[in-house]
Design an enzyme around this catalytic site. Sequence first.
Site, PDB file in Angstrom:
ATOM      1  NE  ARG A 175      -4.041  -2.236   0.062  1.00 47.84           N
ATOM      2  CZ  ARG A 175      -3.688  -3.696  -0.376  1.00 47.84           C
ATOM      3  NH1 ARG A 175      -2.168  -3.556  -1.089  1.00 47.84           N
ATOM      4  NH2 ARG A 175      -4.239  -3.905  -0.151  1.00 47.84           N
ATOM      5  CB  SER A 225      -8.819  -2.026   5.226  1.00 43.48           C
ATOM      6  OG  SER A 225      -9.314  -3.095   4.871  1.00 43.48           O
ATOM      7  CD  GLU A 317      -5.619  -0.055   2.948  1.00 44.68           C
ATOM      8  OE1 GLU A 317      -5.640  -0.831   3.619  1.00 44.68           O
ATOM      9  OE2 GLU A 317      -6.259   0.372   2.081  1.00 44.68           O
TER      10      GLU A 317
HETATM   11  C1  LIG Z   1     -16.031  -1.336  -0.294  1.00 47.46           C
HETATM   12  C2  LIG Z   1     -14.498  -0.685  -1.028  1.00 47.46           C
HETATM   13  C3  LIG Z   1     -13.481  -2.017  -1.011  1.00 47.46           C
HETATM   14  C4  LIG Z   1     -11.873  -1.756  -1.139  1.00 47.46           C
HETATM   15  N1  LIG Z   1     -11.555  -2.701  -1.341  1.00 47.46           N
HETATM   16  C5  LIG Z   1     -10.369  -2.851  -1.394  1.00 47.46           C
HETATM   17  C6  LIG Z   1      -9.259  -3.799  -1.824  1.00 47.46           C
HETATM   18  O1  LIG Z   1      -9.561  -4.669  -1.864  1.00 47.46           O
HETATM   19  N2  LIG Z   1      -7.834  -3.085  -1.975  1.00 47.46           N
HETATM   20  C7  LIG Z   1      -7.381  -1.855  -1.660  1.00 47.46           C
HETATM   21  O2  LIG Z   1      -6.287  -1.535  -2.362  1.00 47.46           O
HETATM   22  N3  LIG Z   1      -8.205  -0.908  -1.858  1.00 47.46           N
HETATM   23  C8  LIG Z   1      -9.905  -1.588  -0.775  1.00 47.46           C
HETATM   24  N4  LIG Z   1      -9.996  -0.210  -1.313  1.00 47.46           N
HETATM   25  C9  LIG Z   1     -10.153   1.519  -0.559  1.00 47.46           C
HETATM   26  C10 LIG Z   1     -10.122   2.519  -2.036  1.00 47.46           C
HETATM   27  O3  LIG Z   1     -11.223   1.514  -2.955  1.00 47.46           O
HETATM   28  C11 LIG Z   1      -8.554   2.170  -2.873  1.00 47.46           C
HETATM   29  O4  LIG Z   1      -7.573   2.646  -1.845  1.00 47.46           O
HETATM   30  C12 LIG Z   1      -8.391   3.037  -4.023  1.00 47.46           C
HETATM   31  O5  LIG Z   1      -7.195   2.827  -4.947  1.00 47.46           O
HETATM   32  C13 LIG Z   1      -8.761   4.391  -3.826  1.00 47.46           C
HETATM   33  O6  LIG Z   1      -8.637   5.869  -5.124  1.00 47.46           O
HETATM   34  P1  LIG Z   1      -9.509   6.665  -5.032  1.00 47.46           P
HETATM   35  O7  LIG Z   1      -9.500   7.224  -6.764  1.00 47.46           O
HETATM   36  O8  LIG Z   1     -10.721   6.137  -4.617  1.00 47.46           O
HETATM   37  O9  LIG Z   1      -8.553   7.579  -4.124  1.00 47.46           O
HETATM   38  P2  LIG Z   1      -9.410   8.885  -3.476  1.00 47.46           P
HETATM   39  O10 LIG Z   1     -10.037   8.416  -2.177  1.00 47.46           O
HETATM   40  O11 LIG Z   1      -9.896  10.325  -3.899  1.00 47.46           O
HETATM   41  O12 LIG Z   1      -8.196   9.753  -2.941  1.00 47.46           O
HETATM   42  C14 LIG Z   1      -7.000   8.812  -2.328  1.00 47.46           C
HETATM   43  C15 LIG Z   1      -5.387   9.417  -1.934  1.00 47.46           C
HETATM   44  O13 LIG Z   1      -5.377   9.263  -3.530  1.00 47.46           O
HETATM   45  C16 LIG Z   1      -4.703  11.040  -3.808  1.00 47.46           C
HETATM   46  N5  LIG Z   1      -4.938  10.402  -5.206  1.00 47.46           N
HETATM   47  C17 LIG Z   1      -6.012  10.356  -6.212  1.00 47.46           C
HETATM   48  N6  LIG Z   1      -5.736  10.663  -6.978  1.00 47.46           N
HETATM   49  C18 LIG Z   1      -4.266  11.195  -6.750  1.00 47.46           C
HETATM   50  C19 LIG Z   1      -3.745  11.451  -8.390  1.00 47.46           C
HETATM   51  N7  LIG Z   1      -4.327  11.442  -9.934  1.00 47.46           N
HETATM   52  N8  LIG Z   1      -2.286  12.092  -8.273  1.00 47.46           N
HETATM   53  C20 LIG Z   1      -1.918  11.714  -6.768  1.00 47.46           C
HETATM   54  N9  LIG Z   1      -2.773  11.699  -5.978  1.00 47.46           N
HETATM   55  C21 LIG Z   1      -3.976  11.173  -6.292  1.00 47.46           C
HETATM   56  C22 LIG Z   1      -5.709  11.401  -2.633  1.00 47.46           C
HETATM   57  O14 LIG Z   1      -5.470  12.746  -3.437  1.00 47.46           O
HETATM   58  C23 LIG Z   1      -5.919  10.989  -1.425  1.00 47.46           C
HETATM   59  O15 LIG Z   1      -4.586  11.121  -0.722  1.00 47.46           O
HETATM   60  C24 LIG Z   1     -11.658  -0.292  -1.047  1.00 47.46           C
HETATM   61  C25 LIG Z   1     -12.729   1.197  -0.878  1.00 47.46           C
HETATM   62  C26 LIG Z   1     -14.096   0.544  -0.373  1.00 47.46           C
HETATM   63  C27 LIG Z   1     -15.110   1.183  -0.397  1.00 47.46           C
END
Ligand SMILES: Cc1cc2nc3c(=O)[nH]c(=O)nc-3n(C[C@H](O)[C@H](O)[C@H](O)COP(=O)(O)OP(=O)(O)OC[C@H]3O[C@@H](n4cnc5c(N)ncnc54)[C@H](O)[C@@H]3O)c2cc1C
Length: 323
Positions: A175, A225, A317
Site C-alpha cells: 500500500r 479497510s 490506510e
Molecule cells: C467497499 C470498498 C472496498 C475496497 N477494497 C479495496 C481493496 O480491495 N484493495 C485496496 O487497495 N483498496 C480498497 N479500497 C480502498 C480504495 O478504493 C482504494 O484505496 C482506491 O485505490 C482509492 O482510490 P480513489 O481514487 O478513491 O482515491 P481517493 O480516495 O480519492 O484519494 C486517496 C488518496 O490518493 C490521492 N490521489 C487520488 N488521485 C490521485 C492522483 N491522480 N494523483 C495523486 N494522488 C491522488 C488523494 O489525494 C488521496 O491522498 C476499498 C474501498 C471500498 C469503499
Amino acid sequence: MTNIKQKLPDIQENVSLKNYTTFRIGGPAKYFFIAENEKEIKKAVETAKELNLKYFILGGGSNILISHKGFDGLVIKTQNSRLRFQKNFGGQAKLKTIYVDAGVKLGELVKFSVDNNLTGMEWAAGIPGTLGGAIRGNAGAFGYSMADIIQEVTTLNKDLRFTIYDLRNIKYGYRDSIFRSNKDIILSAILKLEKGDSKISEKKIQEYLQKRKSIQPLKYPSVGSIFKNILFSEVSPEAFKKCLKLEQFRQSGKIPAGWLIENTGLSGKKIGGAQVSEKHSNFIINIGNARAEDVAILISLIKQKIRNKFDLQLMEEIEYIGF
Ligand SMILES: Cc1cc2nc3c(=O)[nH]c(=O)nc-3n(C[C@H](O)[C@H](O)[C@H](O)COP(=O)(O)OP(=O)(O)OC[C@H]3O[C@@H](n4cnc5c(N)ncnc54)[C@H](O)[C@@H]3O)c2cc1C
C-alpha cells in the site's frame, strides 16, 4: 473570487464533499474544480499555487476521511478519462500495453480489459476509485496489486514539470509508493496486461466479487479497510511474547488488522453514526449520518486498545483531509 474565477471559469464554490466520497462523510470545499484533462489539472494546480491556496487531488474519494469542517482550499477532482490501446497493441505478442488517464475508474478499466480479452486486472473488480488513487496507494487484493501491472506512470511534480516513472522508480511497497511521499500528481499510466480469454476473466471476476460480498459489509457506506495490516517482519519480540497467537501469521507475512480489532472486542462498537463492522472488523461503516469525528474517535480508540493489548501500532490506510 474574481481572481480565481478568471483563471478557472468553471470553478465552483462551497461544494459539499460528502457525495464525492464513498463514506458519505465530509464538509464543504471552499473551491471545487473538475479537471477533465491533464491541461486542466495543471492549470488548477498553477492557480492554487499562484493564489497561495491549499489544494487537494480527489479521485473516487474511496480512501479518505474528510472532516466536518471540510477543506479550506481548492479540491481538484480528476476526471481525465482517456483509455486506449498503445500503438503496439496488435500482433501475436502475449504482453499488451494500454494507456489510461488517472481519472478513469478502476471498474471501467476492468471492464475494458475483459471486453478486449486481456487478463491481469480481474482482482481489481469491486475496488472503487480511480486509477490515480490506486497507483498512489498500490491498491491490491487477492495477492495482486497495481505494482504487477504498471509499466510507466506520468506525473506532474511539485515544480509543475511532467515526469515519467518506470516501475523501479515508483518504489512500490505494501500500500505504498513514492507518490505518497513526493506528492506528485498522477496524470496517466501505461499498464501491461496479457492476452487472455474474456470468459475465464469473467468467471474469476464473479468469484472475487462473491468473496468480497461474503466478507465485506457492502450495504453500508465505508472506505474499505481503515488500517494497513501489520507486516510480520516489523513486529517486535516483546509483542510476540505478549501474544503467542501472532505466530499463526508467520507464513502469510502480515497480521490482519481485522483480526487484531476482533480480538480487542471492538467489533460492533458504535460512536454516533459510525460503527466497527461486525462482518469485517477493519471496516468502519456509516450506519446513518456519521460525522468525521465519530470515525476519528473510533479509529483512535482502536489504536489505543491494540497498543495496550498487543504492543502493536496500527497505521491508517486512509488519508485524513481537513483535520
Ligand atoms: C467497499 C470498498 C472496498 C475496497 N477494497 C479495496 C481493496 O480491495 N484493495 C485496496 O487497495 N483498496 C480498497 N479500497 C480502498 C480504495 O478504493 C482504494 O484505496 C482506491 O485505490 C482509492 O482510490 P480513489 O481514487 O478513491 O482515491 P481517493 O480516495 O480519492 O484519494 C486517496 C488518496 O490518493 C490521492 N490521489 C487520488 N488521485 C490521485 C492522483 N491522480 N494523483 C495523486 N494522488 C491522488 C488523494 O489525494 C488521496 O491522498 C476499498 C474501498 C471500498 C469503499
